[in-house]
Write a protein that holds these residues in place. Structure first.
Motif, short mmCIF file in Angstrom:
data_model
loop_
_atom_site.label_atom_id
_atom_site.label_comp_id
_atom_site.label_asym_id
_atom_site.label_seq_id
_atom_site.Cartn_x
_atom_site.Cartn_y
_atom_site.Cartn_z
N SER A 86 0.87 -1.17 0.00
CA SER A 86 0.00 0.00 0.00
C SER A 86 0.90 1.22 0.00
O SER A 86 2.00 1.19 0.56
N LEU A 104 -13.68 4.44 4.76
CA LEU A 104 -13.12 3.10 4.96
C LEU A 104 -14.00 2.03 4.31
O LEU A 104 -13.50 1.10 3.66
N ALA A 108 -13.02 -0.65 1.24
CA ALA A 108 -13.20 -2.09 1.46
C ALA A 108 -14.10 -2.69 0.38
O ALA A 108 -13.86 -3.81 -0.11
N ARG A 111 -12.31 -3.06 -2.86
CA ARG A 111 -11.41 -4.20 -2.83
C ARG A 111 -12.17 -5.54 -2.77
O ARG A 111 -11.56 -6.59 -2.63
N PRO A 116 -17.47 -5.07 4.88
CA PRO A 116 -16.75 -3.79 4.91
C PRO A 116 -17.00 -2.99 6.19
O PRO A 116 -16.11 -2.29 6.68
N ILE A 119 -14.71 -4.19 8.93
CA ILE A 119 -13.34 -3.77 8.64
C ILE A 119 -13.16 -2.30 9.02
O ILE A 119 -12.17 -1.92 9.65
N ALA A 120 -14.13 -1.48 8.65
CA ALA A 120 -14.06 -0.04 8.96
C ALA A 120 -14.05 0.19 10.46
O ALA A 120 -13.25 0.99 10.97
N LEU A 123 -10.66 -0.67 12.02
CA LEU A 123 -9.61 0.31 11.74
C LEU A 123 -9.86 1.62 12.48
O LEU A 123 -8.91 2.26 12.94
N MET A 152 -6.87 3.69 5.78
CA MET A 152 -7.38 3.27 4.47
C MET A 152 -6.35 2.45 3.72
O MET A 152 -6.69 1.51 2.99
N ILE A 155 -6.36 -1.43 4.47
CA ILE A 155 -7.45 -2.30 4.06
C ILE A 155 -6.93 -3.34 3.07
O ILE A 155 -6.30 -2.99 2.07
N ASN A 157 -4.93 -5.75 4.30
CA ASN A 157 -3.76 -6.28 5.03
C ASN A 157 -2.50 -6.38 4.17
O ASN A 157 -1.94 -7.45 3.98
#
Length: 269
Positions: A86, A104, A108, A111, A116, A119-120, A123, A152, A155, A157
């Motif tokens: 990233s 975020l 996600a 991707r 999502p 994940i947001a 983070l 961001m 996201i 990994n």
């Protein structure tokens, strides 16, 4: 994300060269970055820091030399490299109309990741932004925007993250917020290559520091090793240790860093 077992360094660079016409920006750059470490590439404006990062991120082709990222060759396996990294540029790439959480979630979804929202939320928690997650980014401070930008970038990994002068234009308090976020990345096992012209930033964050000057790496080592390159500390009333700024100027031949009394300026007493 593409994964593979790698025994060597997270980043390996050998003989990297890049010119723009007659201007030689990189003239044989060599360095390695250990996995899970923070590596600072230190240099003045125009030293070639961003050019190096752009080559490693497959955004620019080198004229000569080789480079690998997460075990993949940047020239012959660019797609695999991109899936492993990233890149965070000098200015926060966030949508100010959206909230922090919406930024975020959007990344996600782009991707094609599952859940999502979860994940947001994770983070936002990691970067101490949960309370501000529902607010529009236009209301965020500079440090909060930069932390969101780095969040961001995580996201998916990525194994390696490039931070190109991440604290440019930030006030001291915001810089410390970003420093804490970067330290957390390494603690979580992410490899960080940081470019900066702020000497105290490299001193605070990096496991290893390389000084890029006139297209070449002229020094590469731990801070303690770099300090050994400086003349022994002078003892007047107390022992004085050189700062990284004094080491930097001495190494690149930046002239006499002493003041009229013979004491290196900017030093710690």
């Amino acid at each position: 994300m593409v994964t593979q077992s790698i025994a060597g360094p997270a980043i390996g660079v050998r003989g990297l060269e890049k010119s723009y016409g007659k201007l030689e920006v990189l003239r044989g750059v060599d360095f390695d970055v250990a996995r899970g470490s923070i590596f600072a590439l230190l240099g003045s404006n125009g030293a070639g820091k961003t050019t190096t990062v752009r080559i490693l991120a497959t955004l620019l082709k080198a004229d000569a030399g080789t480079a690998t990222v997460h075990g993949f060759d940047v020239a012959t396996q660019p797609a695999n490299v991109r899936e492993s990294i990233s890149l965070t540029g000098q200015f926060a790439a966030v949508d100010e109309i959206l909230s922090g959480r919406e930024n975020l979630v959007l990344v996600a979804r782009l991707r094609h990741l599952e859940d999502p929202g979860a994940i947001a939320d994770d983070l936002l928690r990691r970067f101490s932004l949960t309370d501000a997650g529902a607010r529009k980014v236009s209301t965020y401070s500079g440090g909060m925007r930069r932390r969101l930008d780095i969040a961001m970038s995580l996201i998916g990994n990525p194994s390696v993250i490039f931070l190109d002068e991440p604290t440019t234009g930030l006030d001291p308090e915001a810089r410390i917020e970003v420093w804490d976020a970067v330290k957390d990345l390494a603690d979580q096992g992410t490899t960080v290559l940081l470019t900066t012209q702020y000497l105290d930033e490299a001193e605070q964050l990096a496991d290893r520091i390389a000084i890029l000057h006139q297209g070449r790496i002229i020094v590469n080592g731990r801070l303690a090793e770099l300090k050994q390159l400086f003349p022994p500390a002078k003892v007047e009333y107390v022992e004085k240790q050189p700062t990284l700024e004094e080491i930097f100027l001495a190494v690149i031949g930046g002239g006499d860093t002493s003041d009229a009394t013979g004491t290196p300026s900017g030093g710690r007493r």
